[in-house]
Motif scaffolding. Sequence first.
Motif, PDB file in Angstrom:
ATOM      1  N   LEU A 160       0.814  -1.204   0.160  1.00 30.02           N
ATOM      2  CA  LEU A 160      -0.021   0.126   0.059  1.00 30.02           C
ATOM      3  C   LEU A 160       0.951   1.268   0.044  1.00 30.02           C
ATOM      4  CD1 LEU A 160      -2.669  -1.062   2.541  1.00 30.02           C
ATOM      5  CD2 LEU A 160      -2.909  -1.099   0.014  1.00 30.02           C
ATOM      6  N   LEU A 161       2.136   1.182  -0.324  1.00 29.74           N
ATOM      7  CA  LEU A 161       3.053   2.241  -0.290  1.00 29.74           C
ATOM      8  C   LEU A 161       3.426   3.042  -1.343  1.00 29.74           C
ATOM      9  CD1 LEU A 161       5.857   0.811   2.246  1.00 29.74           C
ATOM     10  CD2 LEU A 161       3.821   2.275   2.714  1.00 29.74           C
ATOM     11  N   PRO A 162       3.102   2.716  -2.584  1.00 27.62           N
ATOM     12  CA  PRO A 162       3.225   3.358  -3.619  1.00 27.62           C
ATOM     13  C   PRO A 162       2.615   4.781  -3.798  1.00 27.62           C
ATOM     14  CG  PRO A 162       2.742   1.037  -4.573  1.00 27.62           C
ATOM     15  CD  PRO A 162       2.482   1.206  -2.973  1.00 27.62           C
ATOM     16  N   PRO A 163       2.731   5.521  -4.441  1.00 24.75           N
ATOM     17  CA  PRO A 163       2.096   6.724  -4.807  1.00 24.75           C
ATOM     18  C   PRO A 163       0.784   6.529  -5.355  1.00 24.75           C
ATOM     19  CG  PRO A 163       4.222   7.257  -5.739  1.00 24.75           C
ATOM     20  CD  PRO A 163       3.905   5.590  -5.524  1.00 24.75           C
ATOM     21  N   PRO A 164      -0.306   7.197  -4.837  1.00 24.94           N
ATOM     22  CA  PRO A 164      -1.753   6.875  -5.027  1.00 24.94           C
ATOM     23  C   PRO A 164      -2.026   6.730  -6.634  1.00 24.94           C
ATOM     24  CG  PRO A 164      -1.574   8.565  -3.558  1.00 24.94           C
ATOM     25  CD  PRO A 164      -0.165   8.321  -4.080  1.00 24.94           C
ATOM     26  N   ASP A 165      -1.309   7.567  -7.549  1.00 26.83           N
ATOM     27  CA  ASP A 165      -1.499   7.431  -8.875  1.00 26.83           C
ATOM     28  C   ASP A 165      -1.033   5.944  -9.503  1.00 26.83           C
ATOM     29  OD1 ASP A 165       0.785   8.774  -8.393  1.00 26.83           O
ATOM     30  OD2 ASP A 165       1.102   9.528 -10.490  1.00 26.83           O
ATOM     31  N   LYS A 166       0.089   5.667  -8.875  1.00 24.85           N
ATOM     32  CA  LYS A 166       0.777   4.499  -9.437  1.00 24.85           C
ATOM     33  C   LYS A 166       0.072   3.356  -8.953  1.00 24.85           C
ATOM     34  CE  LYS A 166       4.410   5.919 -11.872  1.00 24.85           C
ATOM     35  NZ  LYS A 166       4.294   5.852 -13.229  1.00 24.85           N
ATOM     36  N   PHE A 167      -0.487   3.494  -7.522  1.00 25.78           N
ATOM     37  CA  PHE A 167      -1.277   2.239  -7.042  1.00 25.78           C
ATOM     38  C   PHE A 167      -2.620   2.185  -7.869  1.00 25.78           C
ATOM     39  CE2 PHE A 167      -4.283   0.495  -4.085  1.00 25.78           C
ATOM     40  CZ  PHE A 167      -3.484  -0.539  -3.457  1.00 25.78           C
TER      41      PHE A 167
END
Length: 85
Positions: A65-72
Amino acid sequence: LDDALVPGSPVTRLKAQGGWYAVLRVPRTRSDEDWAVDLLTRCHVFVHPGHFYDFDTDGFLVLSLLPPPDKFREGIQKLLAEVSR
């Protein structure tokens, strides 16, 4: 993430109280390892197979759950498309 990521999708999220990872339940049409390798090679989405976390049956993928929101968001969209095809 909602429990049902997309209505009618074969992918659901296991409930958790918190943490750095989400666990997704995927169809057991192939092994977790095959799902993880296919997602990486076909979609450039990196997930861990459930057996890395001692799930003793197939059908589980673990993602950070750590990637930047747009990448996630992009990764989830690719994962859902791949699992649904």
